[in-house]
Design a protein around this motif. Structure first.
Motif, PDB file in Angstrom:
ATOM      1  N   LEU A 108       0.821  -1.206   0.000  1.00 24.97           N
ATOM      2  CA  LEU A 108       0.000   0.000   0.000  1.00 24.97           C
ATOM      3  C   LEU A 108       0.857   1.259   0.000  1.00 24.97           C
ATOM      4  O   LEU A 108       2.017   1.249   0.424  1.00 24.97           O
ATOM      5  CB  LEU A 108      -0.918   0.004   1.218  1.00 24.97           C
ATOM      6  CG  LEU A 108      -1.874  -1.177   1.366  1.00 24.97           C
ATOM      7  CD1 LEU A 108      -2.781  -0.972   2.566  1.00 24.97           C
ATOM      8  CD2 LEU A 108      -2.698  -1.375   0.106  1.00 24.97           C
ATOM      9  N   ARG A 109       0.233   2.357  -0.437  1.00 23.04           N
ATOM     10  CA  ARG A 109       0.877   3.676  -0.423  1.00 23.04           C
ATOM     11  C   ARG A 109       0.042   4.601   0.452  1.00 23.04           C
ATOM     12  O   ARG A 109      -1.167   4.742   0.244  1.00 23.04           O
ATOM     13  CB  ARG A 109       0.970   4.233  -1.852  1.00 23.04           C
ATOM     14  CG  ARG A 109       1.925   3.465  -2.748  1.00 23.04           C
ATOM     15  CD  ARG A 109       1.604   3.704  -4.214  1.00 23.04           C
ATOM     16  NE  ARG A 109       1.652   5.111  -4.576  1.00 23.04           N
ATOM     17  CZ  ARG A 109       2.736   5.737  -5.048  1.00 23.04           C
ATOM     18  NH1 ARG A 109       3.869   5.065  -5.202  1.00 23.04           N
ATOM     19  NH2 ARG A 109       2.689   7.005  -5.375  1.00 23.04           N
ATOM     20  N   HIS A 172      -5.880   9.474  -7.403  1.00 20.36           N
ATOM     21  CA  HIS A 172      -6.008   8.036  -7.147  1.00 20.36           C
ATOM     22  C   HIS A 172      -4.652   7.369  -6.879  1.00 20.36           C
ATOM     23  O   HIS A 172      -4.468   6.191  -7.208  1.00 20.36           O
ATOM     24  CB  HIS A 172      -6.697   7.326  -8.321  1.00 20.36           C
ATOM     25  CG  HIS A 172      -8.022   7.909  -8.681  1.00 20.36           C
ATOM     26  ND1 HIS A 172      -8.712   7.557  -9.818  1.00 20.36           N
ATOM     27  CD2 HIS A 172      -8.809   8.829  -8.066  1.00 20.36           C
ATOM     28  CE1 HIS A 172      -9.853   8.223  -9.885  1.00 20.36           C
ATOM     29  NE2 HIS A 172      -9.928   9.013  -8.820  1.00 20.36           N
ATOM     30  N   SER A 173      -3.715   8.090  -6.284  1.00 17.82           N
ATOM     31  CA  SER A 173      -2.363   7.557  -6.102  1.00 17.82           C
ATOM     32  C   SER A 173      -2.112   6.964  -4.719  1.00 17.82           C
ATOM     33  O   SER A 173      -1.054   6.377  -4.491  1.00 17.82           O
ATOM     34  CB  SER A 173      -1.335   8.651  -6.365  1.00 17.82           C
ATOM     35  OG  SER A 173      -1.497   9.730  -5.444  1.00 17.82           O
ATOM     36  N   ASP A 175      -3.566   4.827  -1.042  1.00 17.79           N
ATOM     37  CA  ASP A 175      -4.521   3.919  -0.408  1.00 17.79           C
ATOM     38  C   ASP A 175      -4.921   4.394   0.984  1.00 17.79           C
ATOM     39  O   ASP A 175      -5.961   3.995   1.503  1.00 17.79           O
ATOM     40  CB  ASP A 175      -3.910   2.514  -0.291  1.00 17.79           C
ATOM     41  CG  ASP A 175      -3.469   1.964  -1.618  1.00 17.79           C
ATOM     42  OD1 ASP A 175      -4.347   1.577  -2.418  1.00 17.79           O
ATOM     43  OD2 ASP A 175      -2.245   1.934  -1.876  1.00 17.79           O
ATOM     44  N   LEU A 225      -7.049   9.760  -3.140  1.00 20.42           N
ATOM     45  CA  LEU A 225      -7.226   8.369  -2.741  1.00 20.42           C
ATOM     46  C   LEU A 225      -7.762   7.513  -3.885  1.00 20.42           C
ATOM     47  O   LEU A 225      -8.554   7.963  -4.711  1.00 20.42           O
ATOM     48  CB  LEU A 225      -8.199   8.264  -1.568  1.00 20.42           C
ATOM     49  CG  LEU A 225      -7.650   8.566  -0.176  1.00 20.42           C
ATOM     50  CD1 LEU A 225      -8.790   8.613   0.827  1.00 20.42           C
ATOM     51  CD2 LEU A 225      -6.587   7.566   0.245  1.00 20.42           C
ATOM     52  N   GLN A 226      -7.335   6.260  -3.866  1.00 17.36           N
ATOM     53  CA  GLN A 226      -7.946   5.260  -4.720  1.00 17.36           C
ATOM     54  C   GLN A 226      -9.402   5.053  -4.304  1.00 17.36           C
ATOM     55  O   GLN A 226      -9.759   5.288  -3.157  1.00 17.36           O
ATOM     56  CB  GLN A 226      -7.208   3.919  -4.546  1.00 17.36           C
ATOM     57  CG  GLN A 226      -5.783   3.917  -5.001  1.00 17.36           C
ATOM     58  CD  GLN A 226      -5.657   3.442  -6.432  1.00 17.36           C
ATOM     59  OE1 GLN A 226      -6.639   3.376  -7.158  1.00 17.36           O
ATOM     60  NE2 GLN A 226      -4.449   3.114  -6.847  1.00 17.36           N
ATOM     61  N   PRO A 227     -10.284   4.610  -5.202  1.00 13.57           N
ATOM     62  CA  PRO A 227     -11.623   4.210  -4.771  1.00 13.57           C
ATOM     63  C   PRO A 227     -11.530   3.169  -3.651  1.00 13.57           C
ATOM     64  O   PRO A 227     -10.773   2.203  -3.748  1.00 13.57           O
ATOM     65  CB  PRO A 227     -12.238   3.603  -6.039  1.00 13.57           C
ATOM     66  CG  PRO A 227     -11.526   4.315  -7.148  1.00 13.57           C
ATOM     67  CD  PRO A 227     -10.110   4.501  -6.654  1.00 13.57           C
ATOM     68  N   GLY A 229     -10.219   3.872  -0.812  1.00 14.55           N
ATOM     69  CA  GLY A 229      -9.116   4.275   0.052  1.00 14.55           C
ATOM     70  C   GLY A 229      -9.602   4.863   1.366  1.00 14.55           C
ATOM     71  O   GLY A 229     -10.731   5.351   1.480  1.00 14.55           O
ATOM     72  N   ARG A 271     -14.207   6.059   3.962  1.00 16.78           N
ATOM     73  CA  ARG A 271     -13.699   5.490   2.725  1.00 16.78           C
ATOM     74  C   ARG A 271     -14.143   6.327   1.533  1.00 16.78           C
ATOM     75  O   ARG A 271     -15.265   6.850   1.502  1.00 16.78           O
ATOM     76  CB  ARG A 271     -14.247   4.070   2.539  1.00 16.78           C
ATOM     77  CG  ARG A 271     -13.819   3.078   3.608  1.00 16.78           C
ATOM     78  CD  ARG A 271     -12.464   2.492   3.317  1.00 16.78           C
ATOM     79  NE  ARG A 271     -12.113   1.450   4.290  1.00 16.78           N
ATOM     80  CZ  ARG A 271     -11.033   0.673   4.178  1.00 16.78           C
ATOM     81  NH1 ARG A 271     -10.214   0.834   3.133  1.00 16.78           N
ATOM     82  NH2 ARG A 271     -10.763  -0.235   5.072  1.00 16.78           N
ATOM     83  N   ARG A 272     -13.246   6.438   0.550  1.00 15.11           N
ATOM     84  CA  ARG A 272     -13.633   7.093  -0.696  1.00 15.11           C
ATOM     85  C   ARG A 272     -14.577   6.168  -1.453  1.00 15.11           C
ATOM     86  O   ARG A 272     -14.345   4.951  -1.518  1.00 15.11           O
ATOM     87  CB  ARG A 272     -12.401   7.388  -1.544  1.00 15.11           C
ATOM     88  CG  ARG A 272     -12.708   8.159  -2.810  1.00 15.11           C
ATOM     89  CD  ARG A 272     -11.442   8.394  -3.617  1.00 15.11           C
ATOM     90  NE  ARG A 272     -11.720   9.156  -4.838  1.00 15.11           N
ATOM     91  CZ  ARG A 272     -12.144   8.611  -5.967  1.00 15.11           C
ATOM     92  NH1 ARG A 272     -12.340   7.305  -6.057  1.00 15.11           N
ATOM     93  NH2 ARG A 272     -12.374   9.375  -7.023  1.00 15.11           N
ATOM     94  N   THR A 274     -16.427   3.864  -4.085  1.00 18.15           N
ATOM     95  CA  THR A 274     -15.851   3.018  -5.130  1.00 18.15           C
ATOM     96  C   THR A 274     -16.504   3.237  -6.476  1.00 18.15           C
ATOM     97  O   THR A 274     -16.144   2.570  -7.454  1.00 18.15           O
ATOM     98  CB  THR A 274     -15.986   1.535  -4.730  1.00 18.15           C
ATOM     99  OG1 THR A 274     -17.367   1.244  -4.476  1.00 18.15           O
ATOM    100  CG2 THR A 274     -15.171   1.236  -3.484  1.00 18.15           C
TER     101      THR A 274
END
Length: 275
Positions: A108-109, A172-173, A175, A225-227, A229, A271-272, A274
């Motif tokens: 994860l990032r 989206h970079s 998590d 954030l990623q979906p 995230g 959470r973002r 999805t």
């Protein structure tokens, strides 16, 4: 040591005995066990002068973390200096939430916003060696403290960045985004009391209602954030409802608030979406 403890107690320090011991250890280079094993040991002139100087700083209200130059946080011992906010035990809850809610071995990032001494990013890196952490800080003095800690702990997966929240991160970079941002009201009377008088004001105060930093972070986090995230925000114990409302307005999902050991609302996450 007894005389110093009495002076600290008279100055209103609740842990006067322990603080006297720690100051004496710092002045002499002795372990606490040695103070009790050899109580008759005399101090030489240099040790006495060093102890008197350290005691004077504490009696003036300077935080122990700055005097001793260190602070324990989530099983780590971090360097502490006046340029960075002193890590609080309450902030360990934010780290625990991230560890509990995200997979341990996935690559994860994550980003720690307003990293200060680097406490959050370094604690996450120590517990999750597969994660890549970006420790973001706009203040040069605080970033220097984080750099010292990153080097001392040999935290190769922690990358220090000087910046303003999430500026520069691609969409989206990430998590995970974790932040202990400033959240104190500008007119809060506690700013003139105790240890916080010595801490950097920009790490404490966030506008007239204390929510300016969180208002800035929430929409930036939605983009970075990623979906699915995870966003985690530490906040004041009376701000939970307002932070949840900001997240609801931003369309976030799975919003929750975690209470600290004192039973106070302390960390809010979401959470973002999805989709």
């Amino acid at each position: 040591m007894r005389a110093a403890a009495a002076r600290l107690a008279a100055a209103g320090q609740p842990a006067a005995g322990l603080e006297a011991q720690l100051l004496l250890c710092a002045a002499t280079g002795l372990a606490r066990t040695a103070l009790f094993a050899h109580p008759q040991r005399p101090l030489d002139a240099l040790q006495r002068d060093a102890f008197d100087a350290l005691l004077a700083r504490r009696l003036a209200g300077e935080p122990m973390a700055y005097i001793l130059g260190r602070r324990d946080f989530h099983a780590l011992t971090l360097s502490s200096a006046a340029g960075a906010l002193i890590p609080r035990p309450e902030t360990e809850l934010l780290v625990d939430c991230a560890l509990a809610l995200l997979p341990a071995h996935a690559p994860l990032r994550g980003a720690d916003l307003g990293t200060g001494s680097g406490a959050i990013a370094l604690a996450l890196a120590a517990a999750r060696p597969d994660w890549t952490l970006y420790a973001v800080e706009r203040d040069a003095a605080a970033l220097a403290v984080a750099r010292t800690n990153t080097r001392q702990l040999e935290a190769a997966t922690v990358h220090l960045l000087r910046g303003d929240w999430l500026t520069g991160f691609a969409a989206h970079s990430l998590d995970l985004i974790a932040a202990n941002p400033p959240y104190v009201r500008a007119d809060d009377p506690h700013l003139g009391r105790g240890d916080v008088r010595f801490e950097p004001r920009q790490a404490l105060v966030a506008g007239v209602d204390g929510l300016a930093a969180i208002r800035a972070i929430v929409p930036q986090a939605a983009a970075a954030l990623q979906p699915g995230g995870l966003l985690l925000l530490e906040h004041g114990w009376q701000q939970g409802a307002e932070v949840r409302a900001l997240l609801h307005q931003g369309g976030w999902c799975a919003i929750f608030t975690q209470r600290d050991l004192a039973g106070l609302e302390r960390v809010t996450g979401a959470r973002r979406p999805t989709c």
